[in-house]
Design a protein around this motif. Sequence first.
Motif, PDB file in Angstrom:
ATOM      1  N   ALA A  58       0.881  -1.204  -0.027  1.00  0.00           N
ATOM      2  CA  ALA A  58       0.221   0.107   0.076  1.00  0.00           C
ATOM      3  C   ALA A  58       1.077   1.359  -0.113  1.00  0.00           C
ATOM      4  O   ALA A  58       0.587   2.270  -0.675  1.00  0.00           O
ATOM      5  N   LEU A  59       1.878   1.079   0.699  1.00  0.00           N
ATOM      6  CA  LEU A  59       2.971   2.195   0.674  1.00  0.00           C
ATOM      7  C   LEU A  59       3.522   2.454  -0.614  1.00  0.00           C
ATOM      8  O   LEU A  59       3.559   3.815  -0.982  1.00  0.00           O
ATOM      9  N   TYR A  60       3.917   1.468  -1.414  1.00  0.00           N
ATOM     10  CA  TYR A  60       4.564   1.834  -2.653  1.00  0.00           C
ATOM     11  C   TYR A  60       3.439   2.139  -3.598  1.00  0.00           C
ATOM     12  O   TYR A  60       3.575   3.168  -4.524  1.00  0.00           O
ATOM     13  N   LEU A  61       2.235   1.638  -3.531  1.00  0.00           N
ATOM     14  CA  LEU A  61       1.303   2.066  -4.514  1.00  0.00           C
ATOM     15  C   LEU A  61       0.676   3.448  -4.105  1.00  0.00           C
ATOM     16  O   LEU A  61       0.461   4.473  -5.205  1.00  0.00           O
ATOM     17  N   ALA A  62       0.904   4.017  -3.057  1.00  0.00           N
ATOM     18  CA  ALA A  62       0.485   5.377  -2.637  1.00  0.00           C
ATOM     19  C   ALA A  62       1.566   6.150  -3.336  1.00  0.00           C
ATOM     20  O   ALA A  62       1.522   7.410  -3.622  1.00  0.00           O
ATOM     21  N   ASP A  63       2.772   5.758  -3.244  1.00  0.00           N
ATOM     22  CA  ASP A  63       3.988   6.393  -3.626  1.00  0.00           C
ATOM     23  C   ASP A  63       3.931   6.893  -5.256  1.00  0.00           C
ATOM     24  O   ASP A  63       4.131   7.704  -5.774  1.00  0.00           O
ATOM     25  N   VAL A  64       3.653   5.562  -5.887  1.00  0.00           N
ATOM     26  CA  VAL A  64       3.457   5.685  -7.335  1.00  0.00           C
ATOM     27  C   VAL A  64       2.049   6.450  -7.598  1.00  0.00           C
ATOM     28  O   VAL A  64       2.304   7.467  -8.693  1.00  0.00           O
ATOM     29  N   TYR A  65       1.239   6.726  -6.832  1.00  0.00           N
ATOM     30  CA  TYR A  65       0.131   7.450  -7.189  1.00  0.00           C
ATOM     31  C   TYR A  65       0.350   9.087  -6.810  1.00  0.00           C
ATOM     32  O   TYR A  65       0.132   9.924  -7.668  1.00  0.00           O
ATOM     33  N   PHE A  71       5.520   3.463 -13.640  1.00  0.00           N
ATOM     34  CA  PHE A  71       4.321   2.431 -14.110  1.00  0.00           C
ATOM     35  C   PHE A  71       5.025   1.250 -14.502  1.00  0.00           C
ATOM     36  O   PHE A  71       4.364   0.264 -14.472  1.00  0.00           O
ATOM     37  N   ILE A  72       6.287   1.223 -15.145  1.00  0.00           N
ATOM     38  CA  ILE A  72       6.883  -0.034 -15.669  1.00  0.00           C
ATOM     39  C   ILE A  72       7.240  -0.445 -14.620  1.00  0.00           C
ATOM     40  O   ILE A  72       7.244  -2.001 -14.602  1.00  0.00           O
ATOM     41  N   VAL A  73       7.858  -0.003 -13.697  1.00  0.00           N
ATOM     42  CA  VAL A  73       8.267  -0.866 -12.264  1.00  0.00           C
ATOM     43  C   VAL A  73       7.038  -1.497 -11.699  1.00  0.00           C
ATOM     44  O   VAL A  73       6.988  -2.629 -11.339  1.00  0.00           O
ATOM     45  N   PHE A 135      12.547   1.089  -3.382  1.00  0.00           N
ATOM     46  CA  PHE A 135      13.813   1.636  -3.566  1.00  0.00           C
ATOM     47  C   PHE A 135      14.218   2.195  -4.997  1.00  0.00           C
ATOM     48  O   PHE A 135      14.672   3.190  -5.208  1.00  0.00           O
ATOM     49  N   MET A 136      13.660   1.458  -5.886  1.00  0.00           N
ATOM     50  CA  MET A 136      13.605   1.790  -7.539  1.00  0.00           C
ATOM     51  C   MET A 136      13.112   3.158  -7.490  1.00  0.00           C
ATOM     52  O   MET A 136      13.183   3.999  -8.557  1.00  0.00           O
ATOM     53  N   SER A 137      11.798   3.256  -7.162  1.00  0.00           N
ATOM     54  CA  SER A 137      10.985   4.593  -7.144  1.00  0.00           C
ATOM     55  C   SER A 137      11.570   5.767  -6.593  1.00  0.00           C
ATOM     56  O   SER A 137      11.177   6.861  -6.606  1.00  0.00           O
ATOM     57  N   CYS A 138      12.740   5.749  -5.858  1.00  0.00           N
ATOM     58  CA  CYS A 138      13.399   6.802  -5.428  1.00  0.00           C
ATOM     59  C   CYS A 138      14.321   7.431  -6.529  1.00  0.00           C
ATOM     60  O   CYS A 138      15.074   8.470  -6.195  1.00  0.00           O
ATOM     61  N   PHE A 139      14.569   6.769  -7.454  1.00  0.00           N
ATOM     62  CA  PHE A 139      15.382   7.114  -8.508  1.00  0.00           C
ATOM     63  C   PHE A 139      14.667   7.245  -9.842  1.00  0.00           C
ATOM     64  O   PHE A 139      13.958   6.381 -10.741  1.00  0.00           O
ATOM     65  N   GLU A 140      14.775   8.539 -10.532  1.00  0.00           N
ATOM     66  CA  GLU A 140      13.745   9.007 -11.876  1.00  0.00           C
ATOM     67  C   GLU A 140      14.532   8.049 -13.067  1.00  0.00           C
ATOM     68  O   GLU A 140      13.801   8.231 -13.973  1.00  0.00           O
ATOM     69  N   VAL A 141      15.701   7.586 -12.957  1.00  0.00           N
ATOM     70  CA  VAL A 141      16.067   6.857 -14.147  1.00  0.00           C
ATOM     71  C   VAL A 141      15.393   5.637 -14.416  1.00  0.00           C
ATOM     72  O   VAL A 141      15.093   5.373 -15.664  1.00  0.00           O
ATOM     73  N   PHE A 142      14.441   5.220 -13.383  1.00  0.00           N
ATOM     74  CA  PHE A 142      13.531   4.067 -13.610  1.00  0.00           C
ATOM     75  C   PHE A 142      12.208   4.524 -14.001  1.00  0.00           C
ATOM     76  O   PHE A 142      11.253   3.491 -14.238  1.00  0.00           O
ATOM     77  N   ASP A 143      11.969   5.831 -13.994  1.00  0.00           N
ATOM     78  CA  ASP A 143      10.563   6.380 -14.343  1.00  0.00           C
ATOM     79  C   ASP A 143      10.647   6.301 -15.785  1.00  0.00           C
ATOM     80  O   ASP A 143      10.833   7.466 -16.263  1.00  0.00           O
ATOM     81  N   LEU A 144      10.382   5.243 -16.504  1.00  0.00           N
ATOM     82  CA  LEU A 144      10.419   5.603 -17.899  1.00  0.00           C
ATOM     83  C   LEU A 144       8.902   5.879 -18.527  1.00  0.00           C
ATOM     84  O   LEU A 144       7.695   5.619 -17.927  1.00  0.00           O
ATOM     85  N   PRO A 145       8.852   6.795 -19.482  1.00  0.00           N
ATOM     86  CA  PRO A 145       7.655   7.178 -20.052  1.00  0.00           C
ATOM     87  C   PRO A 145       6.806   6.332 -20.607  1.00  0.00           C
ATOM     88  O   PRO A 145       7.484   5.469 -21.754  1.00  0.00           O
ATOM     89  N   VAL A 146       5.493   6.015 -20.241  1.00  0.00           N
ATOM     90  CA  VAL A 146       4.620   4.846 -20.889  1.00  0.00           C
ATOM     91  C   VAL A 146       3.400   5.398 -20.738  1.00  0.00           C
ATOM     92  O   VAL A 146       2.793   6.134 -19.770  1.00  0.00           O
ATOM     93  N   PHE A 147       2.593   4.835 -21.669  1.00  0.00           N
ATOM     94  CA  PHE A 147       1.057   5.020 -21.455  1.00  0.00           C
ATOM     95  C   PHE A 147       0.703   4.080 -20.540  1.00  0.00           C
ATOM     96  O   PHE A 147      -0.046   2.911 -20.943  1.00  0.00           O
ATOM     97  N   TRP A 148       0.410   4.294 -19.325  1.00  0.00           N
ATOM     98  CA  TRP A 148      -0.260   3.334 -18.399  1.00  0.00           C
ATOM     99  C   TRP A 148      -1.290   2.588 -18.390  1.00  0.00           C
ATOM    100  O   TRP A 148      -1.493   1.586 -18.096  1.00  0.00           O
TER     101      TRP A 148
END
Length: 205
Positions: A58-65, A71-73, A135-148
Amino acid sequence: FGSSLHHHAAMADLGLEMEGTGMCGGLFSKLAKTYKHHLDKTTVFPRLRWVFFSFSLALYLADVYVQQGFFIVTYALGIYLLNLLIGFLSPQVDPEVVGGVLPVHEGEEFRPFERRLPEFQFWLSAQQAVVISLFMSCFEVFDLPVFWPILLAYFCVLFFLTMKQQIKHMIKYNYVPWARGGKKKYGDIANPPVAMKQSSTALEI
């Protein structure tokens, strides 16, 4: 004389390096043993473990929201958790490959359900996956652009088809991979056949 001093200095440096390597190896070994020791203590608290997993997810999903990204992660995490779930719901030996593994009639021998992926390993792998995703959500390099929405629709279709196939497999081989008020079992060991009762009575006489 100078070469001798140089040789002794090199040997001393090598000794210090080996000593440092040994200390680091011992430290990592000690940490690994401590981690495993505390991890083994959690085996008797399944509900608490899954509550902690639900909180982490739930913490991870809240962070993504909040970030509106990664979204790829998230998609990779969902596929991995789905794969773990299928392993958890599947028998250790596939009856389609080895016949007669799961008894389906009342008089057949009692055999406990053995999962392909045990509950503790399921939880541990899922928990590690969520921690890595956080951990990966802390780095923008893993935030790849995608149509979720496409990823979400594809995951929903994949989840539906996979679970449909798994449920058909359960119905075909007549097994339920979870307990409902008792131990997971096949056949009725509480009410044995009449012949077995008569045999038991004869032995008592």
